[in-house]
Scaffold this motif. Structure first.
Motif, short mmCIF file in Angstrom:
data_model
loop_
_atom_site.label_atom_id
_atom_site.label_comp_id
_atom_site.label_asym_id
_atom_site.label_seq_id
_atom_site.Cartn_x
_atom_site.Cartn_y
_atom_site.Cartn_z
N GLU A 1 31.57 -40.55 13.64
CA GLU A 1 32.14 -39.73 12.32
C GLU A 1 31.28 -38.51 11.75
OE1 GLU A 1 33.89 -43.84 10.72
OE2 GLU A 1 31.96 -43.39 9.68
N TYR A 2 30.09 -38.38 12.14
CA TYR A 2 28.67 -37.02 12.10
C TYR A 2 29.01 -35.74 12.80
CZ TYR A 2 26.15 -39.70 8.77
OH TYR A 2 25.05 -40.40 7.54
N THR A 3 29.51 -36.33 14.31
CA THR A 3 29.56 -35.65 15.14
C THR A 3 31.22 -35.16 15.53
OG1 THR A 3 29.72 -36.70 16.74
CG2 THR A 3 27.42 -35.80 16.06
N LEU A 4 32.12 -36.24 15.01
CA LEU A 4 33.34 -35.23 15.39
C LEU A 4 33.74 -35.82 16.81
CD1 LEU A 4 34.90 -33.34 12.79
CD2 LEU A 4 34.45 -36.74 12.86
N SER A 5 32.93 -35.92 18.08
CA SER A 5 32.79 -35.81 18.99
C SER A 5 33.56 -37.21 19.79
CB SER A 5 31.10 -36.21 19.42
OG SER A 5 31.38 -35.89 21.15
N LYS A 6 34.62 -36.65 19.80
CA LYS A 6 35.79 -37.61 20.99
C LYS A 6 35.22 -37.82 22.41
CE LYS A 6 39.85 -37.08 17.75
NZ LYS A 6 41.45 -36.34 17.56
N LYS A 7 34.45 -37.35 22.73
CA LYS A 7 33.28 -37.04 24.17
C LYS A 7 33.09 -38.56 24.30
CE LYS A 7 31.35 -35.49 28.00
NZ LYS A 7 30.44 -34.55 28.27
N TYR A 8 31.73 -38.68 23.01
CA TYR A 8 31.16 -39.68 22.90
C TYR A 8 31.51 -40.80 23.05
CZ TYR A 8 26.84 -42.61 20.93
OH TYR A 8 26.38 -43.43 21.31
#
Length: 675
Positions: A459-466
């Motif tokens: 939710e902070y980074t919007l990194s779907k990879k993570y």
């Protein structure tokens, strides 16, 4: 000025100044006659991974539930001790890497067999003492003066009587060179004399060169501590296990701690390599030597400049100020706690920070030396909020190991599918309960905390990879409770049983038929798993989503969803979180960012300005407030990054909808002018 200043040395561990670069840490006491540097390295833990699964657990959990139904709680608790306690009972724990001791003396007390025992008389009477920690540059400075009866004949001294000598010690943990650097200077040439030694649990000490000491440790995770001194205008030698510096104008000391955890083969095998620990400790000393040689390749002033520039770049990511231009105690506390956060989570970090950061002494409470998977004891990682954008990355390996070991624990101890994590773990991701205290580690819902870490990161980074990397953990952790939960209320509802409480249920018993808190944790885990599927758009898991939604509807607990189990343990994480979130915090609800403003400012934070505070949805906010009332607030996105456009603002118990335009939103255009 972001400087903390004291007029006397630290009298205990709590008063010492912390230094760190995320991996390597030190505590500085600032004693003129006998200086101590407490050393830490994030991967120095007490042992390698051991399969501690208790194979009596499957039978024991059934017997425990039977005894609970018969209200034989004391016998049920004894059954838990016998069948669910790990073999051996304790997880690995974080350790001090040792201490650096420096004894100072002067030319008058120099003797053939070493300095006179009266050497401390000179430095114990030091005056004009000052000990400072610069929060913006990460540099600790101690300065003082002493009187000496030795005449000074140096042609370029300011005072030929030589009666007064001013000493200055500067120290910092360089992120660039990845070593602890200590610089000692004196106002009069040839005035620096000291003996330095490394103290700690050691299996071997050796001299590498005439100016270098090494301590090798083969207990727990093997590691090496190396110290080198470079003197200007004097001489350096080693006598026994002491590094001696005499007649020096100024001295630079380089210290490194390296552990076998950073050796790929050792880490992949989790310490179970079959090779002698000293073999790995020696390899660690080779790494330390390379780093120290690299640091010595540039001048002290250049190292200091690179360090202060690097640390300042982190510190200036966000800021707070007072509308009256005052440096209040609350602002100093906020900056100090943020300084500790920067020192604990930046740099070449591969292990999550503990509740007390990167620092621990040999006398620290045992719970602070493990990962207690509960927000009350270990607040969620907060680096993203303050611009430290890689603070969640260090959790990747730990969550991965918890998943792997948790599958074995679920199968061998509970005969369940999926993966389970009890409420504490260690550097290896151990998933079996720790110790024999039912209040703290036997709760099998530790995965709920880790699910919050995963969702927070997204939710902070919007990194779907993570998020995609860790979805398997979420799925299997939820699947475990499909098998583990038992029926209640005529089998229409499901609960976690047995329940573990931190309060006595009866004399000496911390066991109950079920636990509302733990059942709620299961609901949190399942909700986060469903949320992750929605974020990832995983249509192939529609059946799983329906299945988990059905399971969630059956989990019963008599607690509100925003239940607070009590105030958090006092540490810099919890203080910083409380002070900042009272002014602004954010949540994500159905692809909409909800920004909560001035809900509960802490005492001393009724007025102020915060800049560059990170929000969920990959956004930043600048906010001004005065006497608890909003003056100005602007939300913005960094150029070229993905962010959430839809925003709801929560202010004074009302909600207002808005949307970013070209990546910017002035909240004054959203809130009614009457507010």
């Amino acid at each position: 000025m972001n400087i903390i200043c004291h007029k006397k040395p630290a009298e205990n561990y709590e008063e010492s100044f912390p230094l760190g670069n995320g991996r390597l840490g030190a505590r500085v006491f600032g004693n003129p006659s006998h200086e101590v540097f407490q050393l830490n390295e994030e991967s120095v833990w007490s042992g390698q991974y051991i399969d501690r699964n208790n194979l009596s657990a499957t039978e024991g959990i059934g017997r425990t539930r039977e005894l609970i139904q018969q209200n034989r709680l004391f016998e049920a608790q004894e059954c838990v001790f016998d069948s669910l306690t790990g073999l051996p009972e304790n997880q690995s724990h974080y350790c001090s890497a040792g201490e650096l001791h420096i004894d100072f003396y002067d030319a008058e007390h120099l003797g053939a067999s070493g300095p006179s025992m009266k050497r401390s008389e000179v430095f114990d009477k030091a005056y004009s003492y000052k000990r400072e920690l610069d929060l913006e540059t990460g540099i600790c400075t101690s300065s003082f003066s002493v009187e000496s009866t030795m005449a000074n004949n140096a042609d370029f001294s300011n005072d030929n009587s030589g009666s007064s000598i001013a000493y200055t010690y500067e120290s910092f943990v360089s992120a660039h060179a990845d070593v602890l650097v200590i610089h000692i200077s004196a106002s009069i040439p040839k005035s620096i004399f000291f003996r330095l030694r490394i103290e700690g649990s050691s299996s071997k000490k050796e001299t590498l060169y005439d100016d270098t000491l090494v301590m090798l440790n083969d207990e727990g995770i093997p590691y090496a501590v190396m110290v080198t001194a470079i003197s200007s205008g004097g001489n350096v030698s080693v006598r026994g296990d002491n590094l001696i510096v005499e007649n020096s104008d100024d001295v630079t000391i380089y210290v490194d701690v390296e552990s076998a955890y950073r050796l790929g083969h050792y880490r992949r095998r989790m310490g179970n390599t079959g090779k002698r620990p000293l073999h790995y400790a020696a390899k660690c000393s080779d790494i330390a030597l390379k780093k120290i040689c690299f640091a010595m390749g540039t001048s002290y002033e250049n190292l200091k400049y690179m360090h202060s520039s690097d640390f300042s770049s982190h510190f200036r990511q966000c800021s707070i100020s007072n509308p009256y231009g005052e440096e209040t105690p609350e602002i100093t506390q906020w900056n100090y706690d943020r300084y500790c956060l920067i020192s604990s989570v930046t740099g070449k970090k591969s292990v999550p920070a503990l509740a007390n950061g990167i620092w621990c002494s040999s006398k620290c409470d045992s719970r602070s030396q493990k990962y207690v998977l509960d927000e009350k004891y270990l607040p969620l990682p907060m680096g993203e909020i303050y611009g430290l954008e890689k603070s969640y990355a260090s959790w990747h390996a730990l969550i991965k190991n918890c998943f792997r070991h948790g599958r074995l624990t679920a199968e061998r101890m509970y005969s369940c599918s999926g993966s389970v994590v009890h409420s504490s773990t260690d550097i290896w991701g151990d998933t079996v309960a720790d110790g024999k205290d039912l209040r703290f580690s036997y709760d099998p819902t530790g995965a709920a905390y880790l699910s919050k870490v995963i969702l927070d990161s997204y939710e902070y980074t919007l990194s779907k990879k993570y998020l995609r990397k860790h979805f398997r953990f979420l799925k299997h952790a939820s699947r475990f409770f499909e098998d583990y939960l038992i029926g209640a209320e005529d089998m229409k509802k499901l609960v976690v049983s047995p329940g573990y409480s931190q309060n006595e249920q009866s004399a000496g018993v911390y066991l109950s038929a079920f636990s509302d808190v733990q059942s709620r944790n299961v609901a949190v885990l399942i909700r986060n798993t469903i949320k992750a599927m929605r974020y990832l758009g995983m249509n192939e898991f529609k059946d799983l989503s329906v299945e988990l939604s059905a399971l969630l509807s059956k989990v019963i607990y008599n607690l509100p969803d925003d239940f607070d189990s009590g105030s958090a343990d006092e540490n810099f994480f919890s203080r910083l979180n409380a002070m900042t979130s009272g002014v602004v915090y954010s949540t994500v609800e159905k692809e909409t960012l909800v920004v909560h403003l001035l809900e509960k400012p802490c005492i001393g934070f009724e007025s102020g300005r915060l800049e560059n505070i990170r929000l969920r949805g990959n956004l930043l906010i600048d906010i001004d407030w005065k006497n608890g009332t909003l003056e100005k607030a602007v939300v913005r996105a960094k150029h070229g990054v993905e962010f959430l456009e839809k925003i709801r603002v929560a202010y004074k118990d009302r909600f207002y909808d808005a949307r970013l335009v070209d990546g910017v939103l002035d909240l004054r255009n959203v809130l009614p002018t009457t507010l």
